[in-house]
Design an enzyme around this catalytic site. Structure first.
Site, PDB file in Angstrom:
ATOM      1  N   ASP A  15       0.817  -1.226   0.000  1.00  0.00           N
ATOM      2  CA  ASP A  15       0.000   0.000   0.000  1.00  0.00           C
ATOM      3  C   ASP A  15       0.846   1.269   0.000  1.00  0.00           C
ATOM      4  OD1 ASP A  15      -2.250  -1.678   0.317  1.00  0.00           O
ATOM      5  OD2 ASP A  15      -1.858  -1.756   2.466  1.00  0.00           O
ATOM      6  N   LYS A  18       2.039   2.300  -5.023  1.00  0.00           N
ATOM      7  CA  LYS A  18       2.657   1.827  -6.272  1.00  0.00           C
ATOM      8  C   LYS A  18       1.769   2.145  -7.463  1.00  0.00           C
ATOM      9  CE  LYS A  18       3.050  -2.436  -4.673  1.00  0.00           C
ATOM     10  NZ  LYS A  18       2.883  -2.276  -3.226  1.00  0.00           N
ATOM     11  N   GLY A  19       0.444   2.073  -7.222  1.00  0.00           N
ATOM     12  CA  GLY A  19      -0.531   2.264  -8.305  1.00  0.00           C
ATOM     13  C   GLY A  19      -0.286   3.540  -9.086  1.00  0.00           C
ATOM     14  N   GLY A  42      -4.207  -4.956  -4.746  1.00  0.00           N
ATOM     15  CA  GLY A  42      -5.311  -4.247  -5.388  1.00  0.00           C
ATOM     16  C   GLY A  42      -5.110  -2.762  -5.429  1.00  0.00           C
ATOM     17  N   HIS A  43      -5.507  -2.153  -6.532  1.00  0.00           N
ATOM     18  CA  HIS A  43      -5.623  -0.710  -6.554  1.00  0.00           C
ATOM     19  C   HIS A  43      -6.708  -0.279  -7.522  1.00  0.00           C
ATOM     20  CE1 HIS A  43      -2.369  -1.380  -9.507  1.00  0.00           C
ATOM     21  NE2 HIS A  43      -2.915  -0.383 -10.141  1.00  0.00           N
ATOM     22  N   THR A 127      -5.598 -11.610   3.910  1.00  0.00           N
ATOM     23  CA  THR A 127      -6.733 -11.049   3.165  1.00  0.00           C
ATOM     24  C   THR A 127      -7.838 -12.096   3.008  1.00  0.00           C
ATOM     25  OG1 THR A 127      -5.704 -11.701   1.090  1.00  0.00           O
ATOM     26  CG2 THR A 127      -5.256  -9.463   1.869  1.00  0.00           C
ATOM     27  N   GLN A 221       2.442  -6.086  -3.129  1.00  0.00           N
ATOM     28  CA  GLN A 221       2.777  -6.049  -1.694  1.00  0.00           C
ATOM     29  C   GLN A 221       4.102  -5.290  -1.486  1.00  0.00           C
ATOM     30  OE1 GLN A 221       1.753  -9.520  -2.792  1.00  0.00           O
ATOM     31  NE2 GLN A 221      -0.271  -8.706  -2.489  1.00  0.00           N
ATOM     32  N   THR A 296      -7.693  -1.459   0.258  1.00  0.00           N
ATOM     33  CA  THR A 296      -8.471  -1.506  -1.001  1.00  0.00           C
ATOM     34  C   THR A 296      -9.120  -2.863  -1.202  1.00  0.00           C
ATOM     35  OG1 THR A 296      -6.201  -1.346  -1.862  1.00  0.00           O
ATOM     36  CG2 THR A 296      -7.849   0.014  -2.941  1.00  0.00           C
ATOM     37  N   THR A 297      -8.448  -3.912  -0.743  1.00  0.00           N
ATOM     38  CA  THR A 297      -8.988  -5.251  -0.976  1.00  0.00           C
ATOM     39  C   THR A 297      -9.955  -5.666   0.124  1.00  0.00           C
ATOM     40  OG1 THR A 297      -7.012  -5.848  -2.199  1.00  0.00           O
ATOM     41  CG2 THR A 297      -8.304  -7.671  -1.362  1.00  0.00           C
ATOM     42  N   PRO A 301      -9.135  -0.831   8.376  1.00  0.00           N
ATOM     43  CA  PRO A 301      -8.315   0.343   8.677  1.00  0.00           C
ATOM     44  C   PRO A 301      -6.850  -0.075   8.782  1.00  0.00           C
ATOM     45  CG  PRO A 301      -9.765  -0.186  10.530  1.00  0.00           C
ATOM     46  CD  PRO A 301     -10.068  -1.177   9.454  1.00  0.00           C
ATOM     47  N   SER A 406       5.651  12.469  -4.438  1.00  0.00           N
ATOM     48  CA  SER A 406       4.250  12.663  -4.802  1.00  0.00           C
ATOM     49  C   SER A 406       3.572  13.543  -3.756  1.00  0.00           C
ATOM     50  CB  SER A 406       3.560  11.303  -4.890  1.00  0.00           C
ATOM     51  OG  SER A 406       2.178  11.481  -5.029  1.00  0.00           O
ATOM     52  N   SER A 408       0.125  14.666  -4.037  1.00  0.00           N
ATOM     53  CA  SER A 408      -1.347  14.518  -3.991  1.00  0.00           C
ATOM     54  C   SER A 408      -1.691  13.305  -4.850  1.00  0.00           C
ATOM     55  CB  SER A 408      -2.054  15.782  -4.529  1.00  0.00           C
ATOM     56  OG  SER A 408      -2.487  15.588  -5.858  1.00  0.00           O
TER      57      SER A 408
HETATM   58  P1  IMP Z   1      -2.125 -12.808   2.481  1.00  0.00           P
HETATM   59  O1  IMP Z   1      -1.232 -12.286   1.400  1.00  0.00           O
HETATM   60  O2  IMP Z   1      -3.584 -12.666   2.168  1.00  0.00           O
HETATM   61  O3  IMP Z   1      -1.762 -14.196   2.898  1.00  0.00           O
HETATM   62  O4  IMP Z   1      -1.895 -11.902   3.778  1.00  0.00           O
HETATM   63  C1  IMP Z   1      -0.668 -11.928   4.511  1.00  0.00           C
HETATM   64  C2  IMP Z   1      -0.322 -10.540   5.023  1.00  0.00           C
HETATM   65  O5  IMP Z   1      -0.010  -9.696   3.922  1.00  0.00           O
HETATM   66  C3  IMP Z   1      -1.460  -9.842   5.770  1.00  0.00           C
HETATM   67  O6  IMP Z   1      -0.882  -9.032   6.786  1.00  0.00           O
HETATM   68  C4  IMP Z   1      -2.086  -8.944   4.711  1.00  0.00           C
HETATM   69  O7  IMP Z   1      -2.736  -7.840   5.278  1.00  0.00           O
HETATM   70  C5  IMP Z   1      -0.839  -8.543   3.938  1.00  0.00           C
HETATM   71  N1  IMP Z   1      -1.125  -8.175   2.539  1.00  0.00           N
HETATM   72  C6  IMP Z   1      -1.372  -9.004   1.514  1.00  0.00           C
HETATM   73  N2  IMP Z   1      -1.564  -8.308   0.383  1.00  0.00           N
HETATM   74  C7  IMP Z   1      -1.414  -7.023   0.692  1.00  0.00           C
HETATM   75  C8  IMP Z   1      -1.454  -5.812  -0.085  1.00  0.00           C
HETATM   76  O8  IMP Z   1      -1.658  -5.794  -1.298  1.00  0.00           O
HETATM   77  N3  IMP Z   1      -1.242  -4.655   0.622  1.00  0.00           N
HETATM   78  C9  IMP Z   1      -0.968  -4.657   1.943  1.00  0.00           C
HETATM   79  N4  IMP Z   1      -0.913  -5.750   2.697  1.00  0.00           N
HETATM   80  C10 IMP Z   1      -1.127  -6.931   2.073  1.00  0.00           C
END
Ligand code: IMP
Length: 417
Positions: A15, A18-19, A42-43, A127, A221, A296-297, A301, A406, A408
């Site tokens: 997060d 990168k998007g 996700g973005h 997730t 990630q 986003t996914t 919070p 960046s 904004s």
């Molecule tokens: P998993 O990838 O669903 O197995 O989650 C493992 C850990 O990676 C958890 O702490 C998730 O919140 C985190 N995580 C997985 N994908 C993302 C992402 O795209 N952004 C931020 N955290 C992520």
């Protein structure tokens, strides 16, 4: 002699924003390739009046001239991928999926959620998309690859065999084994939608590089979620760092050119696990609100805190970062003081590296003067002096140039130095 690909990686816990950078760079590249992760990433991209949600499809999909590749290092949920594809027209010929990518099937998500539930307060906070179980099957050599969709009858038999062997595990987890007829139908539907896109993407990228095409590799990630270099076991299950781009696409290290590392001007994390510079007070809350820090996914919070220069130096080195893109500087606007974690206290000593056990470190902070407004700045000189000092100090601490800032969410509000 072939051309070199440019790579974008996250340097924190995902997060990082990168998007915005990938979308921008995708406009000038001929190929955009994903190499790791799955639909846990996700973005959202807004183009005119329309909003697009991307989880598995590379960001180049919004450039009609770009070819998009989902590499072998990705775990692909066919159901989610097909749903995501529906947002776009005419994908044939500009979207390809590696026949070696592993399938992430609905039972992986069921196992992921059941495991998390069984772990109780030791849960990773995944997730819930099935990422860990899908990579687990791959490494245990009981997974199934996208290329197997060419013969769904055989694939169905293999998956049923897998279920039979794992029946006791399903029972413990309280999961029902899918029925063969339903599974066959599901696989046939995947085949019908996906077959035109399945290919040997390693050959495709090699050809592109040899022809001098501009190739962009899009990480998912972040470094601190990497299976080896992150805060294990509170990580995702893939190689998120730049080395993953080689194994996840069939490239070699000489194919990788410029590496852009993405970092926020502060830090966030979703899910559980160590986060030394987390702020539990008003400042953390302020960062969450001003930075719209909600997943986003999953909509969760995000935990918020200060820039961790120790973790960032680790990330810069592991990824071989050439330039850092510092995102969301404007979120710090209006703070009187800004903290940066510059060292850790670990087992009674002050250290400047990421130890094996990040859970038990205490952050040591250096405090910087805040500034009123950086929002909307497009030139480095437009930034307040304190913001320029902050950036210069970060560069010194992490040992890398901050080449992009960046200010904004708008594409134009970006400083390139
Ligand atoms: P998993 O990838 O669903 O197995 O989650 C493992 C850990 O990676 C958890 O702490 C998730 O919140 C985190 N995580 C997985 N994908 C993302 C992402 O795209 N952004 C931020 N955290 C992520």
């Amino acid at each position: 002699m072939s051309n070199r690909a440019r790579l974008i990686v996250g340097l924190q816990w995902g997060d990082e924003g990168k998007g915005k950078i990938v979308d921008h760079m995708a406009q000038t590249h001929d190929y955009v390739c994903r190499f790791a992760g799955g639909h846990n990433a996700g973005h959202t991209i807004v183009v005119g009046q329309r909003k697009y949600a991307l989880h598995l499809i590379p960001s180049g999909v919004l450039n009609p001239d770009a070819v998009n590749i989902v590499g072998n290092g990705v775990v692909l949920s066919p159901a989610d991928f097909i749903e995501e594809m529906k947002q776009f027209d005419n994908l044939e010929g500009r979207l390809f999926v590696s026949d070696r990518a592993h399938l992430l099937l609905p039972y992986h998500a069921l196992i992921d959620r059941a495991r998390e539930k069984l772990k109780g307060d030791k849960a990773i906070g995944t997730t819930g998309k099935g990422i860990g179980p899908a990579y687990g099957d791959k490494v245990a050599r009981v997974g199934h690859r996208v290329g197997e969709l060419h013969d769904t009858k055989k694939l169905c038999d293999r998956i049923m065999e897998h279920f039979e062997m794992n029946a006791p595990i399903f029972e413990v987890m309280g999961l029902e084994i899918p029925r063969k007829e339903a599974l066959q139908k599901e696989l046939d539907a995947y085949k019908a939608s996906l077959e035109p896109y399945i290919t040997n993407t390693t050959l495709l990228i090699r050809k592109a590089l040899c022809e001098g095409k501009r190739v962009l590799l899009e990480g998912a990630q972040g470094t601190m979620l990497d299976i080896d270099h992150g805060t294990y076991p509170y990580v995702t299950s893939s190689t998120t760092v730049s080395a993953g781009a080689c194994s996840g696409l069939g490239l070699n290290h000489k194919d990788i050119g410029e590496v852009t590392g993405i970092a926020k001007a502060y830090c966030t994390r979703v899910g559980n696990g160590p986060f030394p510079s987390e702020d539990f007070g008003e400042d953390g809350e302020r960062l969450r609100k001003r930075g719209h820090e909600y997943g986003t996914t999953t909509g969760r919070p995000r935990r918020c805190g200060w820039f961790d220069a120790v973790a960032m130096k680790h990330a810069v080195q592991i990824n071989g970062v050439d330039r850092v893109a510092l995102m969301k500087l404007d979120v710090l606007d209006g703070l009187d003081e800004i903290k940066v974690c510059t060292a850790y206290r670990f087992q009674g000593e002050e250290i400047d590296y990421v130890p094996y056990d990040l859970e038990s470190v205490e952050p040591i902070y250096t405090v910087f003067r805040g500034w009123k407004k950086s929002e909307g700045a497009r030139e480095f000189d437009e930034l307040p002096e304190e913001a320029r000092d902050y950036i210069a100090a970060l560069e010194e601490m992490i040992g890398c140039k901050i080449g992009i800032v960046s200010t904004s969410p708008e594409r134009e509000d970006t400083i390139v130095r």
